[in-house]
Design a protein around this motif. Structure first.
Motif, PDB file in Angstrom:
ATOM      1  N   ARG A  97       9.350  60.174 -47.690  1.00 12.87           N
ATOM      2  CA  ARG A  97       7.987  59.958 -48.174  1.00 12.87           C
ATOM      3  C   ARG A  97       7.042  59.663 -47.006  1.00 12.87           C
ATOM      4  N   SER A  98       7.477  58.792 -46.076  1.00 18.22           N
ATOM      5  CA  SER A  98       6.577  58.332 -45.010  1.00 18.22           C
ATOM      6  C   SER A  98       6.476  59.293 -43.836  1.00 18.22           C
ATOM      7  N   GLY A  99       7.533  60.077 -43.605  1.00 16.78           N
ATOM      8  CA  GLY A  99       7.570  60.941 -42.434  1.00 16.78           C
ATOM      9  C   GLY A  99       8.017  60.173 -41.199  1.00 16.78           C
TER      10      GLY A  99
ATOM     11  N   LEU B  53       5.875  64.247 -37.427  1.00 17.90           N
ATOM     12  CA  LEU B  53       6.056  65.019 -38.659  1.00 17.90           C
ATOM     13  C   LEU B  53       5.733  64.106 -39.851  1.00 17.90           C
ATOM     14  N   PRO B  54       4.461  64.119 -40.276  1.00 18.51           N
ATOM     15  CA  PRO B  54       4.063  63.234 -41.372  1.00 18.51           C
ATOM     16  C   PRO B  54       4.706  63.648 -42.695  1.00 18.51           C
ATOM     17  N   GLY B  55       4.898  62.681 -43.564  1.00 17.94           N
ATOM     18  CA  GLY B  55       5.485  62.946 -44.867  1.00 17.94           C
ATOM     19  C   GLY B  55       4.440  63.438 -45.853  1.00 17.94           C
ATOM     20  N   PRO B  56       4.888  63.853 -47.008  1.00 18.41           N
ATOM     21  CA  PRO B  56       6.280  63.885 -47.430  1.00 18.41           C
ATOM     22  C   PRO B  56       7.043  65.031 -46.779  1.00 18.41           C
ATOM     23  N   LEU B  57       8.360  64.846 -46.703  1.00 22.97           N
ATOM     24  CA  LEU B  57       9.239  65.804 -46.031  1.00 22.97           C
ATOM     25  C   LEU B  57      10.387  66.217 -46.945  1.00 22.97           C
TER      26      LEU B  57
ATOM     27  N   LEU C  64      12.922  68.063 -42.132  1.00 23.07           N
ATOM     28  CA  LEU C  64      13.540  67.165 -41.163  1.00 23.07           C
ATOM     29  C   LEU C  64      15.045  67.282 -41.343  1.00 23.07           C
TER      30      LEU C  64
END
Length: 133
Positions: A50-52, A56-60, A15
């Motif tokens: 962590r959450s995203g 785009l879901p986390g982790p990132l 991200l």
């Protein structure tokens, strides 16, 4: 489940946040203290690593790109801060191109930057994705 980058597993989705564009999208007096505004954005972004975010879901891996008077903002856990040596847009395009095949989402409302990063396979979204509202 994904691990941290460099742990021998698939790299985390990326991200990239256009700091100047996102900060500038809220007329809250940011122009009086550009570095302070970038630091507040950085702190607001940290939980997203962590959450995203939507799409785009986390982790990132989360990178905040800053330029001009905002340079020198220190990183915090979850947020890498990249000082653009010149154009922030050029640095963002470089990061998006370097992402290769891994998922990459760029947060900006800048139409030309959106076009440029999409040429490298990145997805784009607007500032509300990280600011809420």
């Amino acid at each position: 489940m994904r691990d941290t980058p460099g742990a021998g597993h698939e790299p985390l989705p990326l991200l990239i946040v256009d700091g100047a564009n996102v900060v500038g999208s809220v007329p809250d007096g940011w122009w009086r203290d550009r570095r302070g505004a970038a630091e507040r954005l950085r702190d607001r972004l940290a939980p997203l690593a962590r959450s995203g975010v939507a799409g785009l879901p986390g982790p990132l891996e989360l990178v905040l790109v800053v330029e001009g008077a905002a340079r020198g903002v220190e990183p915090v856990p979850g947020v890498r801060v990249e000082d653009a040596p010149g154009s922030g847009d050029d640095r963002i395009v470089h990061l998006a191109a370097a992402a290769g095949a891994r998922p990459c989402l760029v947060v900006t409302a800048d139409r030309e930057l959106r076009r440029r990063v999409q040429e490298h396979g990145a997805q784009v979204t607007g500032p509300r994705t990280v600011l809420g509202g």
